[in-house]
Scaffold this motif. Structure first.
Motif, PDB file in Angstrom:
ATOM      1  N   LYS A 281       0.847  -1.208   0.000  1.00 37.96           N
ATOM      2  CA  LYS A 281       0.000   0.000   0.000  1.00 37.96           C
ATOM      3  C   LYS A 281       0.874   1.246   0.000  1.00 37.96           C
ATOM      4  CE  LYS A 281      -0.519  -0.465   5.026  1.00 37.96           C
ATOM      5  NZ  LYS A 281      -1.509  -0.662   6.128  1.00 37.96           N
ATOM      6  N   GLU A 285      -0.203   5.623   4.020  1.00 36.23           N
ATOM      7  CA  GLU A 285      -1.185   4.930   4.847  1.00 36.23           C
ATOM      8  C   GLU A 285      -0.538   4.273   6.073  1.00 36.23           C
ATOM      9  OE1 GLU A 285      -3.754   2.312   2.708  1.00 36.23           O
ATOM     10  OE2 GLU A 285      -3.991   3.705   1.019  1.00 36.23           O
ATOM     11  N   GLN A 290       2.598   8.865   8.345  1.00 39.86           N
ATOM     12  CA  GLN A 290       1.547   9.854   8.590  1.00 39.86           C
ATOM     13  C   GLN A 290       1.950  10.820   9.705  1.00 39.86           C
ATOM     14  OE1 GLN A 290      -1.957   7.567   9.477  1.00 39.86           O
ATOM     15  NE2 GLN A 290      -2.506   7.254   7.321  1.00 39.86           N
TER      16      GLN A 290
END
Length: 387
Positions: A281, A285, A290
């Motif tokens: 991914k 994410e 993040q």
């Protein structure tokens, strides 16, 4: 095109300023960003970018309309520097030093001097430079050795200046020299305007730097350079006060540059994280990434609020400008260093190679913690304001 003020300390950009910012963004995207890597790689001053800034009236941003400038104030100047620095810190320094190197004339120069030289700066015919630091006098102005002695109707200037931005490309230099050693340095220094074609003036060497490689930094020498009273900025003995007033204003430009570097690095890292995949991914994410991006964006947003509030104070001639400009420079430059280090980490191995811009941004960011007063000096300025 001044900032809208509400309640004394609040600000916003007017619609006209936002439109101007959008024009600058487009100019940066189309003309400056494509040149940024090459400017850094060659270490050559981008004369084409300086010409572009002049043609687009960006070099007129520091000046009043009566001298051919835009008359748009400190806030708009900071917005422009920030936008350019997002793509190329060296190019943004052209505008920041144009402000720094003309502020003494704008703050203390005679009307005759202002009328004589400021239109040449505003049009871009002249580039500016500010010569305060010396081999043994950086943060400590009391160690200044460059001197000017009165001989009849002339001043004779001798000495050396170090770490001077725009060395070799500026048409004139603001030079600070001791003119009276019988008094303290706060009353014995005088500011002079020294044009580059004066006999006895030379650029002795250029430095090889870690960052800001497209902006020349060098050593200046003065060997019996003859000046007249028309070249004195303000009055003899006022030079130290003029320098300190100048730095209270010009720190905003370096804060804006630092903020632009930080935001540019954040934007690039965020875009990279949307495209780069790991463990099946996009890495944006992953909570570890993040959190890094969240902290980076928060630092940029906080720095912008502080910078714009300080710039609005400059436009209102607020008495506490010195404290706020020091806080803005301190916070934004520390943020730039922290954010660019994290941007390199987000890109991993790719962040460490010159194919990607974040390693350049990290190198450029370091200087913002050093020049226009080190961050240690900024903390002194802020701390003293609290006594």
């Amino acid at each position: 095109m001044s900032a809208t003020s509400v309640g004394g300390d609040q600000y916003t950009l007017t619609e006209e300023q936002r439109d101007f910012r959008d024009v600058i963004r487009q100019l940066v995207s189309q003309r400056i960003a494509p040149r940024a890597a090459e400017i850094d790689a060659t270490g050559e001053f981008p004369h084409d970018i300086a010409k572009l800034l002049a043609e687009q009236d960006l070099l007129g941003l520091p000046f009043d309309e009566r001298h051919g400038g835009t008359g748009t104030g400190a806030l708009m100047l900071c917005v422009a520097i920030e936008e350019i620095a997002k793509a190329c810190a060296s190019s943004s320094l052209i505008l920041a030093v144009h402000d720094l190197g003309t502020l003494p004339i704008r703050l203390a120069g005679s009307a005759a001097m202002q009328d004589r030289v400021l239109p040449r700066y505003a049009s871009g015919e002249w580039l500016a430079a500010f010569a305060l630091s010396e081999p043994d006098a950086g943060s400590d102005a009391g160690g200044m050795r460059t001197n000017a002695v009165r001989r009849g109707d002339t001043w004779v200037l001798n000495g050396t200046k170090n770490w001077i931005t725009n060395a070799g490309v500026a048409a004139a230099y603001i030079v600070f020299a001791v003119t009276d050693r019988s008094v303290s340095y706060s009353r014995g220094i005088t500011a002079f305007l020294v044009e580059a074609d004066r006999p006895g003036f030379a650029v002795a060497k250029l430095e090889h730097k870690m960052g800001m490689r497209g902006s020349p930094t060098g050593q200046l020498t003065f060997d019996d350079v003859e000046l007249t009273d028309d070249d004195v900025i303000g009055t003899p003995g006022e030079g130290f006060k003029i320098a300190m007033r100048t730095l209270d204003h010009s720190r905003l430009g370096i804060a804006a540059q630092a903020l632009g570097i930080a935001q540019g690095a954040t934007d690039y890292a965020a875009a990279y994280a949307r495209e780069r995949t790991a463990f099946g991914k996009p890495i944006n994410e992953l909570q570890g990434i993040q959190f890094k991006l969240a902290d980076m964006e928060t630092r940029c947003a906080a720095g912008r609020e502080l910078l714009y509030a300080a710039a609005a104070r400059a436009d209102r001639h607020a008495p506490d400008l010195g404290k706020y400009s020091a806080m803005a420079k301190l916070f934004c430059s520390d943020a730039a260093m922290d954010v660019t280090v994290e941007a390199v980490q987000v890109l991993g191995g790719y962040g460490y190679v010159t194919e990607y811009p974040v390693e350049r941004m990290m190198r450029d960011a370091k200087l913002t913690q050093i020049y226009e007063g080190t961050n240690e000096i900024q903390r002194l300025v802020i701390g003293r304001s609290l006594r």
